[in-house]
Design a protein around this motif. Structure first.
Motif, PDB file in Angstrom:
ATOM      1  N   VAL B  12      28.206 -34.022 -18.854  1.00 61.57           N
ATOM      2  CA  VAL B  12      29.620 -34.317 -19.045  1.00 61.57           C
ATOM      3  C   VAL B  12      30.355 -32.995 -19.172  1.00 61.57           C
ATOM      4  O   VAL B  12      29.927 -32.112 -19.927  1.00 61.57           O
ATOM      5  CB  VAL B  12      29.862 -35.172 -20.317  1.00 61.57           C
ATOM      6  CG1 VAL B  12      31.345 -35.463 -20.475  1.00 61.57           C
ATOM      7  CG2 VAL B  12      29.077 -36.470 -20.242  1.00 61.57           C
ATOM      8  N   THR B  13      31.447 -32.837 -18.431  1.00 62.57           N
ATOM      9  CA  THR B  13      32.165 -31.575 -18.463  1.00 62.57           C
ATOM     10  C   THR B  13      33.672 -31.827 -18.393  1.00 62.57           C
ATOM     11  O   THR B  13      34.119 -32.898 -17.998  1.00 62.57           O
ATOM     12  CB  THR B  13      31.715 -30.673 -17.300  1.00 62.57           C
ATOM     13  OG1 THR B  13      32.265 -29.362 -17.468  1.00 62.57           O
ATOM     14  CG2 THR B  13      32.205 -31.218 -15.958  1.00 62.57           C
ATOM     15  N   GLN B  14      34.413 -30.823 -18.784  1.00 63.02           N
ATOM     16  CA  GLN B  14      35.865 -30.908 -18.690  1.00 63.02           C
ATOM     17  C   GLN B  14      36.314 -30.420 -17.325  1.00 63.02           C
ATOM     18  O   GLN B  14      35.722 -29.487 -16.757  1.00 63.02           O
ATOM     19  CB  GLN B  14      36.518 -30.061 -19.785  1.00 63.02           C
ATOM     20  CG  GLN B  14      36.248 -30.545 -21.204  1.00 63.02           C
ATOM     21  CD  GLN B  14      36.940 -31.848 -21.503  1.00 63.02           C
ATOM     22  OE1 GLN B  14      38.049 -32.110 -21.032  1.00 63.02           O
ATOM     23  NE2 GLN B  14      36.302 -32.702 -22.311  1.00 63.02           N
ATOM     24  N   MET B  15      37.371 -31.014 -16.828  1.00 62.76           N
ATOM     25  CA  MET B  15      37.944 -30.582 -15.553  1.00 62.76           C
ATOM     26  C   MET B  15      38.225 -29.081 -15.586  1.00 62.76           C
ATOM     27  O   MET B  15      38.730 -28.562 -16.603  1.00 62.76           O
ATOM     28  CB  MET B  15      39.244 -31.354 -15.322  1.00 62.76           C
ATOM     29  CG  MET B  15      39.861 -31.191 -13.979  1.00 62.76           C
ATOM     30  SD  MET B  15      41.220 -32.358 -13.731  1.00 62.76           S
ATOM     31  CE  MET B  15      42.272 -31.994 -15.120  1.00 62.76           C
ATOM     32  N   GLY B  16      37.865 -28.399 -14.524  1.00 62.49           N
ATOM     33  CA  GLY B  16      38.074 -26.963 -14.440  1.00 62.49           C
ATOM     34  C   GLY B  16      36.890 -26.123 -14.879  1.00 62.49           C
ATOM     35  O   GLY B  16      36.843 -24.917 -14.602  1.00 62.49           O
ATOM     36  N   GLN B  17      35.910 -26.757 -15.507  1.00 60.98           N
ATOM     37  CA  GLN B  17      34.725 -26.029 -15.936  1.00 60.98           C
ATOM     38  C   GLN B  17      33.714 -25.918 -14.800  1.00 60.98           C
ATOM     39  O   GLN B  17      33.733 -26.681 -13.840  1.00 60.98           O
ATOM     40  CB  GLN B  17      34.068 -26.732 -17.133  1.00 60.98           C
ATOM     41  CG  GLN B  17      34.924 -26.746 -18.395  1.00 60.98           C
ATOM     42  CD  GLN B  17      35.182 -25.343 -18.910  1.00 60.98           C
ATOM     43  OE1 GLN B  17      34.258 -24.580 -19.179  1.00 60.98           O
ATOM     44  NE2 GLN B  17      36.449 -24.985 -19.047  1.00 60.98           N
ATOM     45  N   GLU B  18      32.824 -24.965 -14.940  1.00 62.34           N
ATOM     46  CA  GLU B  18      31.735 -24.774 -13.968  1.00 62.34           C
ATOM     47  C   GLU B  18      30.484 -25.497 -14.457  1.00 62.34           C
ATOM     48  O   GLU B  18      30.208 -25.506 -15.659  1.00 62.34           O
ATOM     49  CB  GLU B  18      31.452 -23.280 -13.833  1.00 62.34           C
ATOM     50  CG  GLU B  18      30.253 -22.950 -12.954  1.00 62.34           C
ATOM     51  CD  GLU B  18      29.997 -21.453 -12.912  1.00 62.34           C
ATOM     52  OE1 GLU B  18      30.784 -20.718 -12.264  1.00 62.34           O
ATOM     53  OE2 GLU B  18      29.015 -21.002 -13.531  1.00 62.34           O
ATOM     54  N   GLU B  59      31.533 -31.260   5.314  1.00 51.49           N
ATOM     55  CA  GLU B  59      32.932 -30.897   5.032  1.00 51.49           C
ATOM     56  C   GLU B  59      33.212 -30.892   3.533  1.00 51.49           C
ATOM     57  O   GLU B  59      34.103 -30.201   3.061  1.00 51.49           O
ATOM     58  CB  GLU B  59      33.866 -31.892   5.726  1.00 51.49           C
ATOM     59  CG  GLU B  59      33.740 -31.891   7.231  1.00 51.49           C
ATOM     60  CD  GLU B  59      34.424 -33.102   7.849  1.00 51.49           C
ATOM     61  OE1 GLU B  59      34.546 -33.128   9.086  1.00 51.49           O
ATOM     62  OE2 GLU B  59      34.833 -34.017   7.108  1.00 51.49           O
ATOM     63  N   ILE B  60      32.437 -31.696   2.795  1.00 49.68           N
ATOM     64  CA  ILE B  60      32.631 -31.770   1.349  1.00 49.68           C
ATOM     65  C   ILE B  60      32.267 -30.438   0.699  1.00 49.68           C
ATOM     66  O   ILE B  60      32.854 -30.023  -0.288  1.00 49.68           O
ATOM     67  CB  ILE B  60      31.738 -32.874   0.749  1.00 49.68           C
ATOM     68  CG1 ILE B  60      32.020 -34.223   1.399  1.00 49.68           C
ATOM     69  CG2 ILE B  60      31.897 -32.943  -0.757  1.00 49.68           C
ATOM     70  CD1 ILE B  60      30.975 -35.266   1.077  1.00 49.68           C
ATOM     71  N   ASP B  86      34.841 -35.018  -8.548  1.00 48.95           N
ATOM     72  CA  ASP B  86      33.453 -34.556  -8.443  1.00 48.95           C
ATOM     73  C   ASP B  86      32.497 -35.432  -9.245  1.00 48.95           C
ATOM     74  O   ASP B  86      31.272 -35.276  -9.158  1.00 48.95           O
ATOM     75  CB  ASP B  86      33.319 -33.109  -8.926  1.00 48.95           C
ATOM     76  CG  ASP B  86      34.065 -32.131  -8.039  1.00 48.95           C
ATOM     77  OD1 ASP B  86      34.550 -31.112  -8.571  1.00 48.95           O
ATOM     78  OD2 ASP B  86      34.167 -32.388  -6.824  1.00 48.95           O
ATOM     79  N   SER B  87      33.037 -36.334 -10.022  1.00 51.13           N
ATOM     80  CA  SER B  87      32.191 -37.255 -10.796  1.00 51.13           C
ATOM     81  C   SER B  87      31.362 -38.092  -9.828  1.00 51.13           C
ATOM     82  O   SER B  87      31.917 -38.796  -8.970  1.00 51.13           O
ATOM     83  CB  SER B  87      33.050 -38.164 -11.679  1.00 51.13           C
ATOM     84  OG  SER B  87      33.725 -37.431 -12.666  1.00 51.13           O
ATOM     85  N   THR B 112      29.788 -36.353 -14.984  1.00 52.23           N
ATOM     86  CA  THR B 112      31.042 -36.984 -15.383  1.00 52.23           C
ATOM     87  C   THR B 112      32.038 -35.882 -15.712  1.00 52.23           C
ATOM     88  O   THR B 112      31.779 -35.046 -16.585  1.00 52.23           O
ATOM     89  CB  THR B 112      30.853 -37.891 -16.609  1.00 52.23           C
ATOM     90  OG1 THR B 112      29.875 -38.892 -16.310  1.00 52.23           O
ATOM     91  CG2 THR B 112      32.162 -38.562 -16.990  1.00 52.23           C
ATOM     92  N   VAL B 113      33.140 -35.862 -14.992  1.00 45.78           N
ATOM     93  CA  VAL B 113      34.188 -34.867 -15.214  1.00 45.78           C
ATOM     94  C   VAL B 113      35.361 -35.558 -15.900  1.00 45.78           C
ATOM     95  O   VAL B 113      35.909 -36.541 -15.368  1.00 45.78           O
ATOM     96  CB  VAL B 113      34.637 -34.222 -13.894  1.00 45.78           C
ATOM     97  CG1 VAL B 113      35.695 -33.150 -14.160  1.00 45.78           C
ATOM     98  CG2 VAL B 113      33.446 -33.617 -13.159  1.00 45.78           C
ATOM     99  N   LEU B 114      35.717 -35.038 -17.070  1.00 42.74           N
ATOM    100  CA  LEU B 114      36.795 -35.661 -17.862  1.00 42.74           C
ATOM    101  C   LEU B 114      38.103 -34.893 -17.738  1.00 42.74           C
ATOM    102  O   LEU B 114      38.091 -33.683 -17.464  1.00 42.74           O
ATOM    103  CB  LEU B 114      36.381 -35.736 -19.330  1.00 42.74           C
ATOM    104  CG  LEU B 114      35.078 -36.505 -19.615  1.00 42.74           C
ATOM    105  CD1 LEU B 114      34.722 -36.406 -21.078  1.00 42.74           C
ATOM    106  CD2 LEU B 114      35.209 -37.963 -19.188  1.00 42.74           C
TER     107      LEU B 114
END
Lengths: 112, 114
Positions: B12-18, B59-60, B86-87, B112-114
Motif C-alpha cells: 500500500v502506498t501513497q500517490m506520488g511515492q516510489e 505502451e503502458i 497503477d493500483s 494499492t495506491v491511495l
C-alpha cells in the motif's frame, strides 16, 4: 494487434460433465498459445502450451487443440470435479520474445 | 518443484511515492516478464527482459516504470511517482525457452495506491 477473446465469460456444470472452453484470436501468426488457471486472488498456473506447429496437447484430463486457420483454441476438461472451479485464461504469443496477449477468461463453477 | 516468488504480497502506498516490486524467477530461467491485472480486467503485458536488457515493452511501460536484475536471482519492477490507476495485481513470470516457452507466473503483488 492481436486480440484474444474467450466466450462464455462464465460457465456452470454439474460434477462429472466434460468442460469445453473456447478461445479465439484475430492474428493467426501466433508463436504459441498457453492455457492458464487462476484461482481467486491468486497467480496464474500454467496448464498447457501448444506450439504453432502443433494441433493439440494433452495432460491428464486436459486436452487443448489449436486451429490457426480459424483462429481458435479449445480446452477440454474431462469428467469435471469441484476442484476444477476456477477462471481459465488463454494467452497467445505472437513473437519469439514471449509477450503474451490474454483473453478475459472463462469463470468455471463445477457443482457437486 | 521450482517456483517464481514475489514480495511483498501486498503493498500500500501513497500517490506520488516510489515502489519496488521484487521477484525471484526460477533459477535456471533466462527470460523474465512483468504483467499486471487491474481488478476485473485482462492480464496485460508490461515488459520482457533478457540478457540484462529489455527485449520488448508495451505502451503502458513508460518512463514511470523501470526493471532491473540487480544480482543473479532478483528481478525488480520500479514504479516512480505512483498514480491511482497503477493500483493492480502485478505478476512476474519467467521461462527458460527450452521447456517449450512455457511461462511460469508468481503469485503476484497487489499494489494499492491511495
Amino acid at each position: 494487434k492481436q486480440e484474444v477473446t474467450q466466450i462464455p465469460a462464465a460457465l456452470s456444470v454439474p460434477e462429472g460433465e466434460n468442460l469445453v472452453l473456447n478461445c479465439s484470436f484475430t492474428d493467426s501468426a501466433i508463436y504459441n498459445l498457453q492455457w492458464f488457471r487462476q484461482d481467486p486472488g491468486k497467480g496464474l498456473t500454467s496448464l498447457l502450451l501448444i506450439q504453432s506447429s502443433q494441433r493439440e496437447q494433452t495432460s491428464g484430463r486436459l486436452n487443448a487443440s489449436l486451429d490457426k486457420s480459424s483462429g481458435r483454441s479449445t480446452l477440454y476438461i474431462a469428467a469435471s470435479q469441484p476442484g476444477d472451479s476456477a477462471t481459465y485464461l488463454c494467452a497467445a504469443s505472437t513473437d519469439s520474445w514471449g509477450k503474451l496477449q490474454f483473453g478475459a477468461g472463462t469463470q468455471v463453477v463445477v457443482t457437486p | 518443484e521450482p517456483e517464481v516468488t514475489q514480495t511483498p504480497s501486498h503493498q500500500v502506498t501513497q500517490m506520488g511515492q516510489e515502489v519496488i516490486l521484487r521477484c525471484v524467477p526460477i533459477s535456471n530461467h533466462l527470460y523474465f516478464y512483468w504483467y499486471r491485472q487491474i481488478l476485473g480486467q485482462k492480464v496485460e503485458f508490461l515488459v520482457s527482459f533478457y540478457n540484462n536488457e529489455i527485449s520488448e515493452k508495451s505502451e503502458i511501460f513508460d518512463d514511470q516504470f523501470s526493471v532491473e536484475r540487480p544480482d543473479g536471482s532478483n528481478f525488480t519492477l520500479k514504479i516512480r511517482s505512483t498514480k491511482l490507476e497503477d493500483s493492480a495485481m502485478y505478476f512476474c513470470a519467467s521461462s527458460d525457452w527450452t521447456e517449450a516457452d512455457t511461462q511460469y507466473f508468481g503469485p503476484g503483488t497487489r499494489l494499492t495506491v491511495l
